[in-house]
Design a protein around this motif. Structure first.
Motif: not given
Length: 235
Positions: A49-50, A67-68, A76-81
């Motif tokens: 996966d990426i 996630r898709r 898998s896309l994580a978002v954080i400050t």
């Protein structure tokens, strides 16, 4: 970590497209974009996966975590400050063996302020300053989870609910692997890597019981017994 992203591969080119899409849609909110996991290590395969991470300046801005599949590739896309991400890198938690690789091995796709370097340095500072007792404290937390899951698996087997027992045994193996990782200061790529490298992947109920007993003795020897009085609960 790789020195250069292979943009001719399916996952490399998709990572670039994802970065460009994020920057185009949220140009003022995004501080950095990076890729982790097998792509960052340079050993991804067709089934990989990426694992993307987007760093924003402010909370609740930028894309939503998701996630898709995109063009057939799991993403898998994580978002954080930025502030939150640095704070996490400075904290030792029971999940350390599974999250440290992300702090230490992220390939920057967009990082004009070297945020990923700052995160890596923050985590390396934590590791250099953390005392052994801090690792064993987190290990004891995972031991309790492993022991509880193992006990429930045994009980379910006695009730002939083998499917549920198998699920709990998988959970128990993961937490037992995290105990080993914390005791030895070893981090892993993922849960599968953890159970494989610690030798618990194929442990049956009796074998895992023996492993947990050994870990309990080791934690006791290191000043973090798994059992104690009520007054010791908060130590």
């Amino acid at each position: 970590m790789i020195d250069e992203l292979d943009t001719t591969s399916v996952r490399g080119s998709l990572a670039i497209r994802l970065r460009d899409a994020v920057q185009h849609r949220w140009p003022a909110e995004v501080q950095a974009v990076g890729v982790r996991g097998s792509v960052a290590h340079g050993d991804d395969v067709d089934s990989s996966d990426i694992n993307m991470v987007v760093v924003t300046y402010r909370p609740k801005t930028g894309p939503k975590p998701t996630r898709r599949r995109v063009d057939g590739v799991p993403v898998s896309l994580a978002v954080i400050t930025g502030e939150e991400g640095l704070g996490q890198a400075r904290a030792l938690t029971p999940q350390w063996p599974l999250v440290a690789d992300g702090y230490l091995t992220t390939f920057p796709l967009y990082d004009p302020q070297d945020w990923f370097t700052d995160q890596r340095e923050a985590h390396l500072t934590l590791l250099s300053e953390a005392r052994p007792v801090e690792f064993t404290r987190e290990a004891r937390h995972n031991w309790a989870l492993a022991s509880g899951a193992h006990a429930r698996a045994v009980r379910l087997t006695q009730w002939y609910d083998t499917d549920a027992a198998m699920v709990l045994m998988a959970e128990a193996r993961v937490h037992a692997a995290l105990v080993a990782g914390l005791i030895t200061r070893t981090y892993f790529r993922n849960e599968a890597d953890a159970v494989k490298r610690t030798g618990v992947a194929m442990a049956d109920m009796q074998e895992l019981d023996a492993i947990l007993k050994y870990q309990a003795e080791e934690l006791t020897a290191r000043g973090r017994p798994v059992d104690g009085t009520l007054g010791e609960l908060f130590d």
